[in-house]
Scaffold this active site. Structure first.
Site, PDB file in Angstrom:
ATOM      1  N   HIS A  90       0.833  -1.217   0.000  1.00 28.24           N
ATOM      2  CA  HIS A  90       0.000   0.000   0.000  1.00 28.24           C
ATOM      3  C   HIS A  90       0.860   1.256   0.000  1.00 28.24           C
ATOM      4  O   HIS A  90       2.030   1.229   0.364  1.00 28.24           O
ATOM      5  CB  HIS A  90      -0.976   0.033   1.188  1.00 28.24           C
ATOM      6  CG  HIS A  90      -0.362   0.008   2.553  1.00 28.24           C
ATOM      7  ND1 HIS A  90      -0.083  -1.154   3.246  1.00 28.24           N
ATOM      8  CD2 HIS A  90       0.040   1.024   3.373  1.00 28.24           C
ATOM      9  CE1 HIS A  90       0.449  -0.855   4.412  1.00 28.24           C
ATOM     10  NE2 HIS A  90       0.535   0.446   4.531  1.00 28.24           N
ATOM     11  N   HIS A 125       3.844   7.093   3.713  1.00 30.62           N
ATOM     12  CA  HIS A 125       4.800   5.984   3.586  1.00 30.62           C
ATOM     13  C   HIS A 125       4.398   5.061   2.445  1.00 30.62           C
ATOM     14  O   HIS A 125       3.274   5.111   1.958  1.00 30.62           O
ATOM     15  CB  HIS A 125       4.953   5.208   4.900  1.00 30.62           C
ATOM     16  CG  HIS A 125       3.735   4.499   5.396  1.00 30.62           C
ATOM     17  ND1 HIS A 125       2.829   5.070   6.256  1.00 30.62           N
ATOM     18  CD2 HIS A 125       3.269   3.254   5.159  1.00 30.62           C
ATOM     19  CE1 HIS A 125       1.877   4.207   6.535  1.00 30.62           C
ATOM     20  NE2 HIS A 125       2.116   3.098   5.885  1.00 30.62           N
ATOM     21  N   GLU A 171       7.593   1.103   5.066  1.00 33.10           N
ATOM     22  CA  GLU A 171       7.028   0.051   5.921  1.00 33.10           C
ATOM     23  C   GLU A 171       7.240  -1.271   5.222  1.00 33.10           C
ATOM     24  O   GLU A 171       7.114  -1.344   3.983  1.00 33.10           O
ATOM     25  CB  GLU A 171       5.520   0.306   6.142  1.00 33.10           C
ATOM     26  CG  GLU A 171       4.826  -0.759   6.976  1.00 33.10           C
ATOM     27  CD  GLU A 171       3.337  -0.518   7.127  1.00 33.10           C
ATOM     28  OE1 GLU A 171       2.778   0.396   6.493  1.00 33.10           O
ATOM     29  OE2 GLU A 171       2.697  -1.267   7.886  1.00 33.10           O
TER      30      GLU A 171
END
Ligand SMILES: CC[C@H](C(=O)O)C(=O)SCCNC(=O)CCNC(=O)[C@H](O)C(C)(C)COP(=O)(O)OP(=O)(O)OC[C@H]1O[C@@H](n2cnc3c(N)ncnc32)[C@H](O)[C@@H]1OP(=O)(O)O
Ligand SMILES: [Co+2]
Length: 134
Positions: free
Chosen positions: A7, A79, A130
């Site tokens: 994502h 992020h 991440e």
């Protein structure tokens, strides 16, 4: 090491308005909000054919995204999440190569119920990364 982009995350000042914008203006399919107090955020996911967009709003005191929102009051890209096969192998290899793993370096359970870690934005061209084990 890196797999798919799981994502792309956007911090927003008002999650309800952001959901309405993605759902009604962009015609996207948006999940129900998830409050994640252990992460200091409330999140929804915009489902796309090849990845997801995570919309994030700060939750409670000490949210790790509060300072970001103070600096970017209209919101902004926060992020990128890459998938990895084994988060501990990835972590150890990244530390060995000089990258900074945030927190105590122990994976936490992310919004998808899978282990996640974060890497310092200053080590990756001003981009918070991440990692999510899938
Ligand atoms: C896990 C649940 C969910 C999921 O997908 O499953 C999530 O993704 S939750 C997402 C929210 N959680 C986190 O972001 C955890 C990791 N983040 C942190 O620990 C902090 O946000 C941190 C350390 C990256 C930044 O904290 P803070 O902003 O309070 O620190 P500073 O103000 O000192 O920032 C240091 C330096 O980094 C720049 N910065 C901060 N955030 C970002 C960012 N998202 N992208 C790029 N750069 C960022 C900040 O501007 C400072 O730069 P400087 O030049 O020194 O001013
Ligand atoms: Co995320």
């Amino acid at each position: 090491m890196l797999g798919r982009v799981n994502h792309i995350a956007i911090v927003v000042p008002d999650l309800g308005k952001a959901v309405a914008s993605y759902r009604d203006t962009l015609g996207a399919s948006v999940s129900a909000p998830q409050s994640l107090p252990e992460h200091g955020v409330t999140v929804v996911f915009v489902e796309l054919p090849n990845t997801k967009v995570e919309l994030l709003e700060p939750l409670g005191e000490g949210s790790p995204i509060r300072s970001f929102l103070d600096k970017n009051p209209s919101g902004g890209m926060h992020h990128i999440c890459y998938e990895v096969d084994d988060i501990l192998v990835a972590r150890d290899s990244l530390i060995e190569r000089g990258a900074r793993v945030l927190g105590a370096g122990e994976p936490k359970t992310g919004a998808h119920g899978r282990p996640v870690l974060f890497l310092h934005p200053k080590d990756f061209f001003g981009t918070l990364i991440e990692l999510e084990q899938v």
